[in-house]
Design a protein around this motif. Structure first.
Motif, PDB file in Angstrom:
ATOM      1  N   ARG A   9       0.825  -1.268   0.109  1.00 28.01           N
ATOM      2  CA  ARG A   9      -0.313   0.093  -0.020  1.00 28.01           C
ATOM      3  C   ARG A   9       0.876   1.333  -0.005  1.00 28.01           C
ATOM      4  O   ARG A   9       0.588   1.975  -1.128  1.00 28.01           O
ATOM      5  N   VAL A  10       1.932   1.424   1.007  1.00 31.51           N
ATOM      6  CA  VAL A  10       2.550   2.443   1.021  1.00 31.51           C
ATOM      7  C   VAL A  10       3.450   2.721   0.045  1.00 31.51           C
ATOM      8  O   VAL A  10       3.558   3.810  -0.790  1.00 31.51           O
ATOM      9  N   GLY A  11       4.036   1.687  -0.431  1.00 29.14           N
ATOM     10  CA  GLY A  11       4.986   1.590  -1.637  1.00 29.14           C
ATOM     11  C   GLY A  11       4.268   1.841  -3.154  1.00 29.14           C
ATOM     12  O   GLY A  11       4.957   2.690  -3.768  1.00 29.14           O
ATOM     13  N   GLY A  29      -4.577 -12.906   7.426  1.00 31.93           N
ATOM     14  CA  GLY A  29      -4.207 -14.007   8.284  1.00 31.93           C
ATOM     15  C   GLY A  29      -2.391 -14.068   8.225  1.00 31.93           C
ATOM     16  O   GLY A  29      -1.616 -15.008   8.386  1.00 31.93           O
ATOM     17  N   ARG A  30      -2.028 -12.854   8.137  1.00 32.58           N
ATOM     18  CA  ARG A  30      -0.524 -12.685   8.114  1.00 32.58           C
ATOM     19  C   ARG A  30       0.043 -11.957   9.799  1.00 32.58           C
ATOM     20  O   ARG A  30      -0.897 -11.467  10.186  1.00 32.58           O
ATOM     21  N   PRO A  31       1.172 -12.182  10.018  1.00 35.22           N
ATOM     22  CA  PRO A  31       1.662 -11.763  11.290  1.00 35.22           C
ATOM     23  C   PRO A  31       1.483 -10.215  11.450  1.00 35.22           C
ATOM     24  O   PRO A  31       1.790  -9.574  10.427  1.00 35.22           O
ATOM     25  N   THR A  32       1.213  -9.592  12.387  1.00 28.99           N
ATOM     26  CA  THR A  32       0.941  -8.137  12.585  1.00 28.99           C
ATOM     27  C   THR A  32       2.214  -7.436  13.100  1.00 28.99           C
ATOM     28  O   THR A  32       3.330  -8.199  13.122  1.00 28.99           O
ATOM     29  N   GLU A  33       2.224  -6.190  13.022  1.00 29.21           N
ATOM     30  CA  GLU A  33       3.302  -5.615  13.675  1.00 29.21           C
ATOM     31  C   GLU A  33       3.407  -5.008  15.178  1.00 29.21           C
ATOM     32  O   GLU A  33       3.738  -4.290  15.644  1.00 29.21           O
ATOM     33  N   ILE A  34       2.591  -6.092  15.868  1.00 34.10           N
ATOM     34  CA  ILE A  34       2.208  -5.840  17.349  1.00 34.10           C
ATOM     35  C   ILE A  34       3.596  -5.796  18.188  1.00 34.10           C
ATOM     36  O   ILE A  34       3.668  -5.156  18.940  1.00 34.10           O
ATOM     37  N   GLN A  64       8.662   3.024   7.223  1.00 35.66           N
ATOM     38  CA  GLN A  64       8.099   1.963   7.851  1.00 35.66           C
ATOM     39  C   GLN A  64       7.726   2.578   9.287  1.00 35.66           C
ATOM     40  O   GLN A  64       8.270   3.459   9.720  1.00 35.66           O
ATOM     41  N   ASN A  65       6.593   2.040   9.799  1.00 39.56           N
ATOM     42  CA  ASN A  65       6.238   2.051  11.280  1.00 39.56           C
ATOM     43  C   ASN A  65       7.013   1.328  12.260  1.00 39.56           C
ATOM     44  O   ASN A  65       7.925   0.576  11.858  1.00 39.56           O
ATOM     45  N   GLY A  66       7.060   1.956  13.568  1.00 38.25           N
ATOM     46  CA  GLY A  66       8.034   1.234  14.397  1.00 38.25           C
ATOM     47  C   GLY A  66       9.473   1.424  14.308  1.00 38.25           C
ATOM     48  O   GLY A  66       9.812   2.135  13.471  1.00 38.25           O
ATOM     49  N   ASN A  81      -2.298   7.633   6.181  1.00 35.17           N
ATOM     50  CA  ASN A  81      -2.857   6.127   6.035  1.00 35.17           C
ATOM     51  C   ASN A  81      -3.083   5.899   4.569  1.00 35.17           C
ATOM     52  O   ASN A  81      -3.456   6.946   3.634  1.00 35.17           O
ATOM     53  N   VAL A  82      -2.475   4.724   3.873  1.00 37.69           N
ATOM     54  CA  VAL A  82      -2.840   4.368   2.534  1.00 37.69           C
ATOM     55  C   VAL A  82      -3.856   2.926   2.380  1.00 37.69           C
ATOM     56  O   VAL A  82      -3.272   1.892   3.562  1.00 37.69           O
ATOM     57  N   VAL A  83      -4.752   2.966   1.988  1.00 36.21           N
ATOM     58  CA  VAL A  83      -5.505   1.751   1.885  1.00 36.21           C
ATOM     59  C   VAL A  83      -5.548   1.323   0.177  1.00 36.21           C
ATOM     60  O   VAL A  83      -5.199   2.041  -0.531  1.00 36.21           O
ATOM     61  N   GLU A 123       4.595 -11.494  -6.674  1.00 32.82           N
ATOM     62  CA  GLU A 123       4.086 -11.807  -8.218  1.00 32.82           C
ATOM     63  C   GLU A 123       2.528 -11.570  -8.090  1.00 32.82           C
ATOM     64  O   GLU A 123       1.910 -10.889  -9.154  1.00 32.82           O
ATOM     65  N   ARG A 124       1.565 -11.896  -6.978  1.00 31.58           N
ATOM     66  CA  ARG A 124       0.364 -11.458  -6.878  1.00 31.58           C
ATOM     67  C   ARG A 124      -0.053  -9.774  -7.258  1.00 31.58           C
ATOM     68  O   ARG A 124      -0.842  -9.608  -7.871  1.00 31.58           O
ATOM     69  N   MET A 125       0.986  -9.185  -6.615  1.00 31.57           N
ATOM     70  CA  MET A 125       0.861  -7.545  -6.677  1.00 31.57           C
ATOM     71  C   MET A 125       1.161  -7.245  -8.243  1.00 31.57           C
ATOM     72  O   MET A 125       0.455  -6.460  -8.676  1.00 31.57           O
TER      73      MET A 125
HETATM   74  N1  LIG Z   1      -0.666   1.435   5.202  1.00 29.84           N
HETATM   75  C1  LIG Z   1      -0.572   2.438   5.931  1.00 29.84           C
HETATM   76  O1  LIG Z   1      -1.446   3.272   6.179  1.00 29.84           O
HETATM   77  C2  LIG Z   1       0.848   2.784   6.685  1.00 29.84           C
HETATM   78  C3  LIG Z   1       1.676   1.844   6.709  1.00 29.84           C
HETATM   79  N2  LIG Z   1       2.999   2.421   7.429  1.00 29.84           N
HETATM   80  C4  LIG Z   1       3.971   1.296   7.486  1.00 29.84           C
HETATM   81  O2  LIG Z   1       4.563   1.077   6.251  1.00 29.84           O
HETATM   82  C5  LIG Z   1       5.016  -0.446   6.292  1.00 29.84           C
HETATM   83  C6  LIG Z   1       4.643  -0.892   5.055  1.00 29.84           C
HETATM   84  O3  LIG Z   1       2.992  -0.903   5.358  1.00 29.84           O
HETATM   85  P1  LIG Z   1       1.839  -1.308   4.060  1.00 29.84           P
HETATM   86  O4  LIG Z   1       2.345  -0.712   2.780  1.00 29.84           O
HETATM   87  O5  LIG Z   1       0.615  -1.055   4.749  1.00 29.84           O
HETATM   88  O6  LIG Z   1       2.355  -3.050   4.025  1.00 29.84           O
HETATM   89  P2  LIG Z   1       1.755  -3.868   3.078  1.00 29.84           P
HETATM   90  O7  LIG Z   1       1.697  -5.052   3.414  1.00 29.84           O
HETATM   91  O8  LIG Z   1       0.705  -3.352   1.878  1.00 29.84           O
HETATM   92  O9  LIG Z   1       3.099  -3.849   1.813  1.00 29.84           O
HETATM   93  C7  LIG Z   1       4.214  -4.510   1.865  1.00 29.84           C
HETATM   94  C8  LIG Z   1       4.525  -5.641   0.837  1.00 29.84           C
HETATM   95  O10 LIG Z   1       5.718  -5.792   0.703  1.00 29.84           O
HETATM   96  C9  LIG Z   1       5.753  -7.259   0.359  1.00 29.84           C
HETATM   97  N3  LIG Z   1       6.927  -7.784   0.568  1.00 29.84           N
HETATM   98  C10 LIG Z   1       7.534  -8.215   1.798  1.00 29.84           C
HETATM   99  N4  LIG Z   1       8.760  -8.807   1.368  1.00 29.84           N
HETATM  100  C11 LIG Z   1       8.915  -8.428   0.263  1.00 29.84           C
HETATM  101  C12 LIG Z   1      10.192  -9.078  -0.464  1.00 29.84           C
HETATM  102  N5  LIG Z   1      11.368  -9.511  -0.087  1.00 29.84           N
HETATM  103  N6  LIG Z   1      10.187  -8.697  -1.938  1.00 29.84           N
HETATM  104  C13 LIG Z   1       8.896  -8.077  -2.499  1.00 29.84           C
HETATM  105  N7  LIG Z   1       8.056  -7.905  -1.977  1.00 29.84           N
HETATM  106  C14 LIG Z   1       8.140  -7.953  -0.493  1.00 29.84           C
HETATM  107  C15 LIG Z   1       4.494  -7.851   0.981  1.00 29.84           C
HETATM  108  O11 LIG Z   1       4.076  -9.042   0.325  1.00 29.84           O
HETATM  109  P3  LIG Z   1       3.557 -10.148   1.379  1.00 29.84           P
HETATM  110  O12 LIG Z   1       2.309  -9.723   2.075  1.00 29.84           O
HETATM  111  O13 LIG Z   1       2.948 -11.144   0.435  1.00 29.84           O
HETATM  112  O14 LIG Z   1       4.646 -10.668   2.188  1.00 29.84           O
HETATM  113  C16 LIG Z   1       3.470  -6.582   0.710  1.00 29.84           C
HETATM  114  O15 LIG Z   1       2.705  -6.727  -0.566  1.00 29.84           O
HETATM  115  C17 LIG Z   1       4.793  -0.717   7.555  1.00 29.84           C
HETATM  116  O16 LIG Z   1       5.935  -0.733   8.447  1.00 29.84           O
HETATM  117  C18 LIG Z   1       3.588  -0.209   7.936  1.00 29.84           C
HETATM  118  O17 LIG Z   1       3.321  -0.292   9.466  1.00 29.84           O
HETATM  119  C19 LIG Z   1       3.029   3.568   7.689  1.00 29.84           C
HETATM  120  C20 LIG Z   1       1.962   4.324   7.526  1.00 29.84           C
HETATM  121  C21 LIG Z   1       0.868   4.145   7.122  1.00 29.84           C
END
Ligand SMILES: NC(=O)C1=CN([C@@H]2O[C@H](COP(=O)(O)OP(=O)(O)OC[C@H]3O[C@@H](n4cnc5c(N)ncnc54)[C@H](OP(=O)(O)O)[C@@H]3O)[C@@H](O)[C@H]2O)C=CC1
Ligand SMILES: CC(C)(CO)C(=O)C(=O)O
Length: 343
Positions: free
Chosen positions: A24-26, A290-295, A119-121, A145-147, A46-48
């Protein structure tokens, strides 16, 4: 020599950016950077890649911005070897994936590439630095926030500018584009802790399953947020950790503002933060998928700090336990009420 200088000048104007872990953020940040004329590659699953190939990449935000990106404006890669071309690496994986991404960066990226954690944390920049000694690794703070709204649409649902740590080069200026502003700051740690205080609510949002704006508008949730925040502030104070919120409000006033009656709260909060109806905390999707959270990076940090100070943090501990329970059940946000969360 002249060729090298010319190459450096090219990188100054058109740095090659790799988004390391585009979700989402990326995708939002990468999409706007590509639209702003930058050379962007999304390193993603790949799914993205399939979803974006099928639907295209679109970004929108709470101000009404809507953009559809031409597929020739950005690249996509599922092979970490794509990191080799980066001048700038924006790390946007969840905290549990940081160490693995750091290893891939160490293996593939060139040593001059700047690595910025979006990232957060508070722990992620340290994890990156440890795996990438001698490199320019910077902390970053994404306040908004990004959704994902499906069909390749990534929507920014709240306000605020990205802040990154400073260094040899002002990357915040170089990476600011229309719709996405970045600032540099010397001391990032207080701001990261301040963001952590905000993110304590990300866990409450995942337990409630209610849209963020609706949750914040409810007095019973805000009282719980205030109690949880006050507990965390007292732990951080005892640990001697300076904190700066991502909005212009002194930390000690945050619980007070949260406890205001709703009409007054709205009045005080409106100039500080805009949140639209799409906003949902980033942990909601973790529970849904069903993914681990950042708790571990959120309530657990407060609980551990409290333990080190000989203090207790019962609300944060209870919220962490409920998130762990929801992770273990794997059936999504448990849709608890504030009373059920308090126990
Ligand atoms: N969304 C939000 O509103 C906000 C998020 N943040 C922080 O930003 C960070 C990212 O959050 P967010 O964007 O929501 O997370 P997402 O889960 O949407 O994005 C992370 C992506 O990275 C992929 N990924 C993980 N490892 C790899 C790898 N080695 N190669 C390629 N892709 C990979 C994940 O795939 P897969 O799931 O399959 O592992 C997932 O698609 C977090 O720390 C979050 O706390 C901060 C502010 C706001
Ligand atoms: C929504 C926001 C901005 C604060 O809770 C966030 O950081 C997240 O969801 O991870």
């Amino acid at each position: 020599m002249a060729a090298r200088k010319a190459q450096h000048r090219q990188e100054d104007v058109f740095p090659r950016i790799v988004i390391a872990g585009a979700g989402r953020v990326g995708c939002f940040v990468g999409g706007l950077l590509a639209h702003g004329g930058h050379h962007v590659t999304l390193l993603l699953r790949e799914r993205m890649r399939e979803a974006i190939s099928r639907n295209g990449l679109r970004v929108s935000d709470f101000t009404g911005l809507e953009l559809e990106l031409n597929s020739d404006l950005f690249g996509m890669a599922t092979d970490p070897a794509a990191l080799a071309e980066a001048d700038v690496i924006l790390v946007t994986v969840k905290s549990g994936d940081t160490a693995a991404m750091a290893e891939q960066i160490a293996r593939h990226a060139h040593k001059d590439a700047v690595v910025i954690s979006l990232q957060n944390g508070v722990g992620n920049p340290g994890v990156l630095r440890e795996a990438l000694p001698g490199r320019d690794v910077r902390a970053g703070m994404v306040p908004f926030n990004v959704v994902s709204r499906g069909d390749g649409l990534f929507h920014r649902a709240s306000s605020g500018d990205i802040v990154i740590g400073n260094g040899r080069r002002n990357w915040a200026r170089a990476l600011s584009v229309p719709g996405l502003h970045m600032r540099q700051r010397r001391k990032m740690a207080p701001l990261q802790w301040g963001k952590l205080l905000f993110n304590l609510n990300t866990s409450l949002n995942a337990l409630s399953g209610v849209p963020l704006r609706e949750q914040i508008a409810r007095m019973t949730w805000r009282r719980l947020m205030a109690d949880q925040t006050a507990e965390a502030i007292s732990v951080l104070k005892a640990a001697g950790i300076p904190v700066r919120l991502p909005v212009p409000l002194p930390v000690r006033l945050l619980p007070i503002v949260l406890r205001l009656p709703t009409f007054l709260f709205r009045h005080v909060a409106r100039p500080l933060l805009t949140i639209d109806p799409y906003a949902r905390g980033s942990m909601v999707e973790d529970l849904e998928r069903g993914r681990p959270t950042e708790i571990d990076e959120l309530q657990e940090m407060i609980v551990e700090l409290a333990r080190q100070q000989g203090q207790r943090a019962p609300i944060n501990a209870r919220v962490a336990a409920l998130i762990r329970e929801a992770e273990a059940k794997g059936s999504g946000p448990p849709q608890l009420s504030p009373r059920e969360v308090r126990g």
